[in-house]
Design an enzyme around this catalytic site. Structure first.
Site, PDB file in Angstrom:
ATOM      1  N   ASP A 107       4.311   8.333  -0.697  1.00 38.29           N
ATOM      2  CA  ASP A 107       3.404   9.190  -0.147  1.00 38.29           C
ATOM      3  C   ASP A 107       3.713  10.539  -0.261  1.00 38.29           C
ATOM      4  OD1 ASP A 107       5.831   9.593   1.221  1.00 38.29           O
ATOM      5  OD2 ASP A 107       5.231   9.265   3.182  1.00 38.29           O
TER       6      ASP A 107
ATOM      7  N   LYS B 214      -0.530   2.455  -2.162  1.00 38.63           N
ATOM      8  CA  LYS B 214       0.620   2.975  -1.414  1.00 38.63           C
ATOM      9  C   LYS B 214       0.990   1.827  -0.114  1.00 38.63           C
ATOM     10  CE  LYS B 214       0.028   5.913   1.821  1.00 38.63           C
ATOM     11  NZ  LYS B 214      -0.038   7.199   2.560  1.00 38.63           N
TER      12      LYS B 214
END
Length: 224
Positions: free
Chosen positions: A139, A121
């Site tokens: 996310d 991420k």
């Protein structure tokens, strides 16, 4: 509604109503962004922005941060989540930038993933925000909004599967800003516990809303 049409209408709505969307983390260069994103894991951008000004001033370069101790860095970031681990990650990251990347933040996924404190991420955020690459960081906001809007199916049960589905269906040029569209929509409108459906211009394109309130699926124009 076919998947292609759903993507086209939702992206068109975002282009019209949110023409500017960018990270809320404060930074001036890729090195500062990397610091901020590492600190933002399981922590709010607002909290990170409170601690980074003094941190950036104390450690303006990879060389300065690499020469620090985790204990010294901890004093600047003690109010964020998991400060002990993040202090170690920041110092280790800076040292690897110097030893392996000539003090520069790399832009390749494999290189970014080698850095302490950097997962997929975080690497995607750096690629997208710092280098404007077609990378989609997933996310909790992106994961939730993508499912509620119907951009991904219930079979996409992991962040990686959601990332792949979004990247496959969003035009490459839109991917960097689409990352922010989905995050900001989830942060301020499509919130986890109490989504603000009546304020949402996408509600009649949203599978979650249509199924919950048993209304007819329609265009983004009708939902305004």
């Amino acid at each position: 509604m076919r998947k292609k049409e759903r993507y086209e209408k939702i992206l068109a709505w975002f282009r019209e109503h949110v023409p500017v969307a960018e990270t809320e983390l404060h930074y001036e260069n890729p090195f500062q962004l990397l610091i901020a994103v590492i600190l933002s894991a399981q922590c709010t951008d607002k909290r990170v922005n409170l601690v980074t000004p003094a941190l950036y001033e104390a450690y303006p370069t990879p060389e300065a941060l690499a020469a620090a101790t985790p204990e010294a860095v901890f004093e600047y970031i003690r109010s964020v989540s998991y400060p002990n681990n993040k202090a170690k990650h920041l110092v280790g990251m800076a040292r690897m930038l110097l030893s392996d990347f000539n003090g520069e933040v790399p832009d390749a996924m494999d290189d970014l993933l080698r850095l302490p404190g950097v997962g997929r991420k975080t690497a995607n955020v750096i690629q997208s925000v710092a280098f404007n690459k077609a990378a989609m960081a997933v996310d909790t906001h992106v994961f939730r909004v993508s499912h509620r809007l119907g951009l991904v199916s219930g079979q996409c049960t992991t962040p990686l599967s959601v990332e792949k589905e979004l990247v496959k269906n969003i035009p490459e040029a839109d991917i960097p800003i689409a990352h922010h569209w989905l995050i900001l929509h989830g942060r301020y409108v499509c919130q986890a516990r109490t989504p603000k459906c009546e304020e949402c211009g996408l509600r009649l394109l949203c599978k979650f809303y249509v199924q919950k309130y048993k209304v007819r699926e329609g265009s983004a124009k009708e939902s305004e």
